[in-house]
Design an enzyme around this catalytic site. Structure first.
Site: not given
Length: 554
Positions: A164, A118
Site C-alpha cells: 500500500h 480491497h
C-alpha cells in the site's frame, strides 16, 4: 440422557446445573403430528408431502433428501418424532439456503455482483500491517473473485513489489502473489478471478509485469481479441480464467529522439493526428504486450463524473469510484449510475481515511448496480455472497437491468410498497456446550443466551428485534416469531447474532450468521453459526423457521 456442569463459587462451594439432551420444540411436534396423521411414525410418503408442502422443496430435492435420510435405515417403518427432529436440526440435510450454483451464469459479467476484496494482500490495517500472499489465498478459498494488487517499483527500480503506497506496510513480491493466485484461484469456485492492478510502474516494469503474468498464468489468462470490447463475456464463458483489469498505459509524445516520460499526451492528439505534430511521434509508454493482456479496461472520471456515467461509447469498461463519490452520484443522478452499470462495471473502494481496509456500507452500491465493492460491514458482504452456492457471482435483480420503452430505468429514490412479508421464528439453539468450555461465558453458571435478529436492507427495510433471555441454559428454547415487511427483499440480508447476557452493555458473543433473504428456503431449518471472523463453529446452530409471502407484480 442428563449430565451436569459444576461451577465453583468463590472457591468455597459448588453449584450443579443439569444439562438435558435437546428435544423437539412445540412447532416441530405439531408438524410431525400433522403429517404423520397422529401415528407414532412418519412414513416415507408422509415425509415427502411434508418436504414439498411445508418446506417448499421441489419433488426432485425432496427425493434427494429422502435418499440421504433413509440410506442407513433400511428396515424401519418410518421416522419417529426424535428421528424427525434430528433430521430438521441437521444443517447438512436441512440448510437454510441452497449450497449449489443455481443462477443463470450465461449473461454478460455486468449482470452480476462480484465478490471483491480491497487491498487483498494486507494482513491487517493499511498503514503499517504486513503485506503477504496469505490473505489472498484465504480470500480466494472463501469465494472472493476480485483481487486487488497495488504495484510499485522496488528500491532498485528493477522489480515489482505489492504494497500500500506511501505507508509503512512492508512489501511482498508480485511473483509470489501471482503464483498464489494461480494455485488457489479455482479451489472454491470455477468462475473467473479478476485481478485489479493499481499500477504505479514505469514502462520497463510494466513490460516485466506482462512477462510475469504470461509466464505464471499461460492459457489461464483471458486476452481479448480486440483492445476494446463492445460487450463483456459471461462467467460461463470465462470459467477457470484469470482476467486483468487496469487502465491502459498512458501515451507520451517525443520531440526528435528525446523521450519525455512525464507529460501525458493531451487529449487533442489522436492516432489519426500524427501529421499535425510534425516530428513529434506517438509512442506507447507501456510495452504493447502489457496493454494486450488487459481483459477489462479501466476508465476514469476526469471529464466529470456525470459525463463519465453518460458516456455514449460503444465499448464497455470499468469505472472506479470512492464511496464518497458514489454517495454523491447516488444522491444527484442515481438513474445515470444504474444505466451505466447495465452495460459497464462499477467498482467502489473505501474512504482513503480508513485505517482498516475493511469496507464501505455495500447497500448503496448494490442498490445502484455496482458490481464490485468491499465494505466495512464485512459479514454483510459474506451474507450476500452466500447466494448462488458461494461461487462469488450473484445475479443482479431483474429490476436493476431492465429498461422501459423510453429507455427509463429503476429510480432508487422511489418510495416503494412492501413486496414481501417475512416471518422469522427462533425456536432453539444448541452446540455451545460442545464448542466452548463450561466457564467460557460465565465462571459461576451456564450462559444466559438471547438472539438478535436484524434485517440489513435498503432504506426502510432495515429493522432489528431480539428474543427474551433464557437464563442458565446451554440449550435455550425461545419459540419467538418476528415479522418484517420488505420493499426490496432481493437486496436484504438477514443477520442473526446470539449473545450471552451479562452486566456489560453488549454481552458475550455467542455466534452469528448473515443470510441473503431472497435465497432463504421456507420452513423449519437448521442454521449454523460462525465466529466473528466468519469461521463456522463445529456444533453451534439454531433451529428456525422462515415463512414468506411476496407479490412479484409490485
Amino acid at each position: 440422557m442428563e449430565s451436569y456442569n459444576k461451577y465453583r463459587v468463590l472457591g468455597v462451594f459448588n453449584r450443579k446445573f443439569k444439562i438435558s439432551e435437546p428435544h423437539a420444540p412445540p412447532e416441530v411436534t405439531a408438524a410431525f403430528k400433522q403429517y404423520a396423521e397422529g401415528a407414532t411414525h412418519m412414513r416415507a410418503e408422509q415425509l415427502l408431502k411434508f418436504l414439498v408442502d411445508y418446506q417448499g422443496c421441489t419433488a426432485a430435492h425432496a427425493e434427494e433428501i429422502m435418499a440421504k435420510l433413509f440410506l442407513h435405515r433400511h428396515n424401519i417403518i418410518g421416522l419417529t418424532l426424535d428421528h424427525f427432529f434430528h433430521f430438521l436440526f441437521n444443517s447438512d440435510l436441512n440448510a437454510p439456503i441452497n449450497s449449489q450454483v443455481h443462477h443463470d451464469m450465461s449473461a454478460p459479467m455486468q449482470h452480476y455482483f462480484i465478490y471483491t476484496g480491497h487491498n487483498s494482500y494486507l494482513i491487517g490495517n493499511q498503514l503499517n500491517s504486513e503485506c503477504s500472499e496469505v490473505p489472498i489465498i484465504n480470500a480466494l478459498e472463501n469465494g472472493v473473485r476480485g483481487i486487488e494488487l497495488d504495484l510499485w517499483p522496488n528500491s532498485a527500480k528493477d522489480n515489482i513489489h505489492v504494497y500500500h503506497g506511501k505507508t509503512l506496510t512492508p512489501p511482498v513480491p508480485l511473483l509470489k502473489c501471482l503464483e498464489s493466485i494461480k494455485k488457489h484461484a479455482f479451489i472454491k469456485s470455477p468462475y473467473p478471478v479478476i485481478i485489479t492492478l493499481e499500477d504505479h510502474l514505469p514502462p520497463h516494469l510494466q513490460a516485466k509485469v506482462a512477462e510475469m503474468v504470461t509466464h505464471v498464468f499461460g492459457d489461464m489468462l483471458y486476452c481479448p481479441d480486440s483492445e476494446s470490447l463492445d460487450a463483456f463475456p459471461s462467467p460461463n464463458d470465462l470459467k477457470n480464467k484469470i482476467i486483468l483489469s487496469t487502465k491502459p498505459p498512458k501515451e507520451y509524445h517525443t520531440a526528435n529522439d528525446k523521450p519525455d516520460h512525464t507529460s501525458p499526451l493531451h487529449e487533442k492528439y489522436t492516432s489519426e493526428s500524427d501529421d499535425e505534430v510534425g516530428e513529434e511521434k506517438l509512442r506507447s509508454s507501456g510495452a504493447p504486450e502489457y496493454k494486450r493482456l488487459i481483459g477489462i479496461r479501466a476508465g476514469n472520471a476526469k471529464k466529470g463524473l456525470r459525463q463519465s456515467l453518460k458516456d455514449g461509447s460503444n465499448n464497455v469498461s470499468r469505472l472506479s469510484l470512492s464511496e464518497q463519490r458514489l454517495e454523491k452520484a447516488a444522491d444527484l443522478y442515481g438513474t445515470d449510475v444504474i444505466r451505466f452499470t447495465q452495460r459497464n462495471i462499477l467498482r467502489i473502494y473505501p474512504k482513503g481515511m480508513r485505517v482498516t481496509s475493511s469496507n464501505y456500507k455495500p447497500m448503496i452500491g448494490w442498490m445502484h448496480g455496482a458490481q464490485m465493492g468491499h465494505g466495512k460491514l464485512l459479514q454483510i458482504m459474506k451474507g450476500l455472497f452466500r447466494s448462488n452456492g458461494g461461487c462469488g457471482y450473484v445475479k443482479k435483480p431483474d429490476f436493476l437491468m431492465k429498461k422501459g420503452v423510453n429507455n427509463e430505468v429503476f429510480d432508487p429514490k422511489l418510495t416503494l410498497p412492501v413486496k414481501m412479508i417475512l416471518k422469522v421464528s427462533v425456536y432453539m439453539g444448541d452446540g455451545w456446550r460442545h464448542d466452548f468450555s463450561h466457564t467460557h461465558f460465565d465462571a459461576y453458571s451456564p450462559p444466559d443466551f438471547y438472539t438478535k435478529v436484524y434485517i440489513i436492507g435498503v432504506g426502510a427495510d432495515g429493522a432489528k428485534e431480539k428474543t427474551g433471555i433464557k437464563k442458565d441454559e446451554w440449550i435455550p428454547y425461545w419459540n419467538e416469531e418476528f415479522v418484517f415487511g420488505l420493499r426490496i427483499p432481493e437486496l436484504a440480508v438477514l443477520r442473526i447474532e446470539v449473545r450471552d447476557h451479562d452486566t456489560s452493555e453488549k454481552g458475550d458473543f455467542g455466534g452469528q450468521t448473515c443470510l441473503p433473504v431472497w435465497e432463504l428456503r421456507q420452513g423449519i431449518r437448521a442454521v449454523p453459526l460462525y465466529d466473528r471472523k466468519g469461521l463456522k463453529y463445529n456444533s453451534v446452530k439454531l433451529l428456525m423457521r422462515f415463512h414468506f409471502h411476496y407479490d412479484s407484480s409490485l
